[in-house]
Design a protein around this motif. Structure first.
Motif, mmCIF file in Angstrom:
data_model
loop_
_atom_site.group_PDB
_atom_site.id
_atom_site.type_symbol
_atom_site.label_atom_id
_atom_site.label_comp_id
_atom_site.label_asym_id
_atom_site.label_seq_id
_atom_site.Cartn_x
_atom_site.Cartn_y
_atom_site.Cartn_z
ATOM 1 N N ARG A 1 0.820 -1.193 0.000
ATOM 2 C CA ARG A 1 0.000 0.000 0.000
ATOM 3 C C ARG A 1 0.855 1.244 0.000
ATOM 4 N NH1 ARG A 1 -4.191 -1.397 4.814
ATOM 5 N NH2 ARG A 1 -4.734 -3.488 4.157
ATOM 6 N N GLU A 2 0.429 2.195 -0.808
ATOM 7 C CA GLU A 2 1.115 3.467 -0.838
ATOM 8 C C GLU A 2 0.711 4.286 0.376
ATOM 9 O OE1 GLU A 2 1.315 5.160 -5.063
ATOM 10 O OE2 GLU A 2 -0.463 3.919 -5.075
ATOM 11 N N ALA A 3 1.663 5.010 0.921
ATOM 12 C CA ALA A 3 1.352 5.875 2.038
ATOM 13 C C ALA A 3 0.500 7.044 1.557
ATOM 14 C CB ALA A 3 2.646 6.387 2.669
ATOM 15 N N VAL A 4 -0.490 7.414 2.348
ATOM 16 C CA VAL A 4 -1.323 8.558 1.998
ATOM 17 C C VAL A 4 -0.726 9.794 2.658
ATOM 18 C CG1 VAL A 4 -3.641 9.532 2.082
ATOM 19 C CG2 VAL A 4 -3.330 7.058 1.902
ATOM 20 N N PRO A 5 -0.290 10.763 1.875
ATOM 21 C CA PRO A 5 0.344 11.939 2.465
ATOM 22 C C PRO A 5 -0.650 12.784 3.240
ATOM 23 C CG PRO A 5 -0.024 12.278 0.115
ATOM 24 C CD PRO A 5 -0.376 10.845 0.411
ATOM 25 N N ALA A 6 -0.181 13.384 4.314
ATOM 26 C CA ALA A 6 -1.020 14.301 5.074
ATOM 27 C C ALA A 6 -1.163 15.610 4.303
ATOM 28 C CB ALA A 6 -0.391 14.562 6.441
ATOM 29 N N VAL A 7 -2.267 16.316 4.517
ATOM 30 C CA VAL A 7 -2.492 17.604 3.862
ATOM 31 C C VAL A 7 -1.929 18.701 4.744
ATOM 32 C CG1 VAL A 7 -4.223 19.170 2.945
ATOM 33 C CG2 VAL A 7 -4.566 16.722 2.763
ATOM 34 N N THR A 8 -1.041 19.471 4.199
ATOM 35 C CA THR A 8 -0.438 20.566 4.953
ATOM 36 C C THR A 8 -1.204 21.855 4.680
ATOM 37 O OG1 THR A 8 1.071 21.166 3.167
ATOM 38 C CG2 THR A 8 1.796 19.424 4.661
ATOM 39 N N GLY B 1 -9.333 5.031 -1.391
ATOM 40 C CA GLY B 1 -8.098 5.373 -0.693
ATOM 41 C C GLY B 1 -7.973 6.815 -0.278
ATOM 42 N N VAL B 2 -9.024 7.618 -0.450
ATOM 43 C CA VAL B 2 -8.945 9.011 -0.013
ATOM 44 C C VAL B 2 -8.905 9.074 1.508
ATOM 45 C CG1 VAL B 2 -10.134 11.238 0.074
ATOM 46 C CG2 VAL B 2 -10.107 9.934 -2.050
ATOM 47 N N ARG B 3 -7.967 9.825 2.015
ATOM 48 C CA ARG B 3 -7.872 10.036 3.460
ATOM 49 C C ARG B 3 -8.510 11.387 3.768
ATOM 50 N NH1 ARG B 3 -1.995 10.780 6.467
ATOM 51 N NH2 ARG B 3 -2.724 11.612 8.449
ATOM 52 N N HIS B 4 -9.344 11.429 4.824
ATOM 53 C CA HIS B 4 -9.969 12.702 5.163
ATOM 54 C C HIS B 4 -9.859 12.971 6.656
ATOM 55 C CE1 HIS B 4 -13.276 9.778 5.602
ATOM 56 N NE2 HIS B 4 -13.110 9.516 4.334
ATOM 57 N N GLN B 5 -9.605 14.227 6.987
ATOM 58 C CA GLN B 5 -9.463 14.660 8.368
ATOM 59 C C GLN B 5 -10.424 15.820 8.607
ATOM 60 O OE1 GLN B 5 -5.277 15.576 7.928
ATOM 61 N NE2 GLN B 5 -4.696 13.797 9.152
ATOM 62 N N GLY C 1 -15.679 28.509 15.653
ATOM 63 C CA GLY C 1 -16.849 28.016 14.946
ATOM 64 C C GLY C 1 -16.585 27.531 13.531
ATOM 65 N N ARG C 2 -15.356 27.707 13.051
ATOM 66 C CA ARG C 2 -15.029 27.233 11.707
ATOM 67 C C ARG C 2 -14.811 25.720 11.713
ATOM 68 N NH1 ARG C 2 -9.966 29.167 9.871
ATOM 69 N NH2 ARG C 2 -9.422 29.170 12.095
ATOM 70 N N HIS C 3 -15.005 25.111 10.555
ATOM 71 C CA HIS C 3 -14.762 23.685 10.361
ATOM 72 C C HIS C 3 -13.801 23.521 9.195
ATOM 73 C CE1 HIS C 3 -18.358 22.683 12.842
ATOM 74 N NE2 HIS C 3 -18.770 23.848 12.358
ATOM 75 N N THR C 4 -12.872 22.570 9.314
ATOM 76 C CA THR C 4 -11.906 22.315 8.241
ATOM 77 C C THR C 4 -11.941 20.844 7.857
ATOM 78 O OG1 THR C 4 -10.409 24.094 8.917
ATOM 79 C CG2 THR C 4 -9.463 22.327 7.584
ATOM 80 N N ILE C 5 -11.973 20.577 6.551
ATOM 81 C CA ILE C 5 -11.811 19.231 6.013
ATOM 82 C C ILE C 5 -10.534 19.211 5.187
ATOM 83 C CG2 ILE C 5 -12.641 17.637 4.240
ATOM 84 C CD1 ILE C 5 -14.155 17.106 6.610
ATOM 85 N N ARG C 6 -9.701 18.212 5.428
ATOM 86 C CA ARG C 6 -8.514 17.986 4.616
ATOM 87 C C ARG C 6 -8.628 16.624 3.962
ATOM 88 N NH1 ARG C 6 -6.753 20.674 9.219
ATOM 89 N NH2 ARG C 6 -5.461 22.521 8.818
ATOM 90 N N MET C 7 -8.326 16.562 2.685
ATOM 91 C CA MET C 7 -8.399 15.314 1.938
ATOM 92 C C MET C 7 -7.071 15.086 1.218
ATOM 93 S SD MET C 7 -12.150 16.043 0.235
ATOM 94 C CE MET C 7 -12.320 14.417 -0.494
ATOM 95 N N SER C 8 -6.668 13.806 1.129
ATOM 96 C CA SER C 8 -5.440 13.480 0.396
ATOM 97 C C SER C 8 -5.551 12.076 -0.159
ATOM 98 C CB SER C 8 -4.208 13.605 1.304
ATOM 99 O OG SER C 8 -4.360 12.809 2.469
ATOM 100 N N HIS C 9 -4.729 11.791 -1.158
ATOM 101 C CA HIS C 9 -4.775 10.498 -1.844
ATOM 102 C C HIS C 9 -3.343 10.063 -2.159
ATOM 103 C CE1 HIS C 9 -5.596 7.580 -5.100
ATOM 104 N NE2 HIS C 9 -6.735 7.402 -4.462
ATOM 105 N N PRO C 10 -3.087 8.736 -2.235
ATOM 106 C CA PRO C 10 -1.730 8.271 -2.550
ATOM 107 C C PRO C 10 -1.169 8.796 -3.863
ATOM 108 C CG PRO C 10 -3.039 6.455 -1.706
ATOM 109 C CD PRO C 10 -3.985 7.611 -1.892
#
Length: 307
Positions: free
Chosen positions: A178-185, A218-222, A229-238
């Motif tokens: 499996r490829e590592a899924v990079p974190a979203v900076t 394989g999408v990673r989501h945080q 009160g703000r909300h953040t979604i981060r998404m990344s893929h291999p």
């Protein structure tokens, strides 16, 4: 989870905290029963259980149908040995094999029931199934249960059921690592845009999460909630694709995304499609497993290929 990077909880010292990729989990008993029921097992059927785990699925099948008809395979020597001890204490002695359950299999079977998620379907399963035999498995990282019967043309035909339990993809040497899924900076060099949908948590059991997994496995989501009160979604893929959006409540979301694919645009397409349909089209979909393991899903005008 019961095992992390092949280190089992039974062997961990008190107070030890392991981090990393889970390599074994304990399935809910209700899910094990549901998978076995979907197999529609008849007396005299030869059964292969992929993923021995604790030995619970093999124990149920052996108790009901006879241990001499049950074979179970697991890649972990420790899990297999431990399961053998538990089964022996119950007076049950099915055949337990150590090996890659998605690789070449010994013998042929009337039923194959997988306790691990796969995508695509291992071609060895189709080879090991007799014509008219039935396969039951989870599609990896989704709650979708694939039930199909092998035809004389080498393909298998069936339908999708579901259960809330999710199996991650099988961790086997027969598959590519499996490829590592990079974190979203906080990279701001991507393409900026605006989503008409609010930022919302992508829950692993939601219809939308399943549709996204089918569209882009394989999408990673945080998800993060901020004090203001703000909300953040981060998404990344291999493949290097990434996206990030931050907004308050139901405001339109400013989006930054980069890489070879626009993940947020895909996420918006999934949400738009779900709103138009009003339901998740994969539930109850017809399924055809091709000889190469790819699964064609269809329901009405909706089409999807799982590979």
């Amino acid at each position: 989870m019961t095992e992390v990077v092949r280190k089992h909880a039974d062997l961990a010292a008190d107070g030890t905290v392991l981090t990393g990729r889970p390599t074994s989990t304990s399935a809910m008993p209700s899910l094990v029963l549901r998978l076995l029921r979907h197999a529609q097992i008849q007396d005299g059927a030869r059964i292969l259980i992929v993923g021995t785990g604790s030995g619970y699925p093999a124990a149920l099948a052996a108790h009901r149908f006879g241990a001499e008809l049950i074979t179970s395979i697991d890649i972990s020597t420790y899990l297999t040995d431990a399961a053998a001890g538990r089964l022996d204490a119950l007076g049950l002695r099915p055949t337990l094999l150590i090996g890659d359950g998605t690789g070449p299999l010994p013998g042929s079977y009337d039923r194959i029931v997988s306790m691990t998620g796969v995508r695509p379907i291992p071609t060895s399963w189709l080879t090991a199934l007799r014509p008219g035999a039935r396969l039951v498995t989870k599609i990896a990282a989704t709650p979708l249960i694939l039930c199909a019967v092998k035809n004389t043309d080498g393909r298998a035909y069936g339908q999708i059921a579901w259960d809330r339990g999710i199996f991650t993809a099988a961790d086997t040497p027969s598959q590519n690592p499996r490829e590592a899924v990079p974190a979203v900076t906080e990279d701001t060099s991507g393409e900026e845009g605006m989503s008409r949908f609010p930022v919302a948590r992508i829950r692993p059991f939601s219809d939308l999460a399943v549709m996204l997994e089918l569209a882009a496995p394989g999408v990673r989501h945080q998800y993060e909630e901020h004090a203001d009160g703000r909300h953040t979604i981060r998404m990344s893929h291999p493949d290097g694709s990434w996206a990030r959006a931050t907004a308050c409540a139901d405001e339109p979301s400013p989006v930054v995304q980069g890489g070879p694919r626009r993940l947020w645009d895909l996420w918006d397409e999934v949400r738009h499609d779900w709103l138009l349909r009003g339901s998740m089209p994969a539930y109850g979909a017809q399924a055809v497993i091709e000889s190469n393991g790819a699964v064609q899903l269809s329901r009405g005008t909706w089409r999807c290929i799982v590979q």
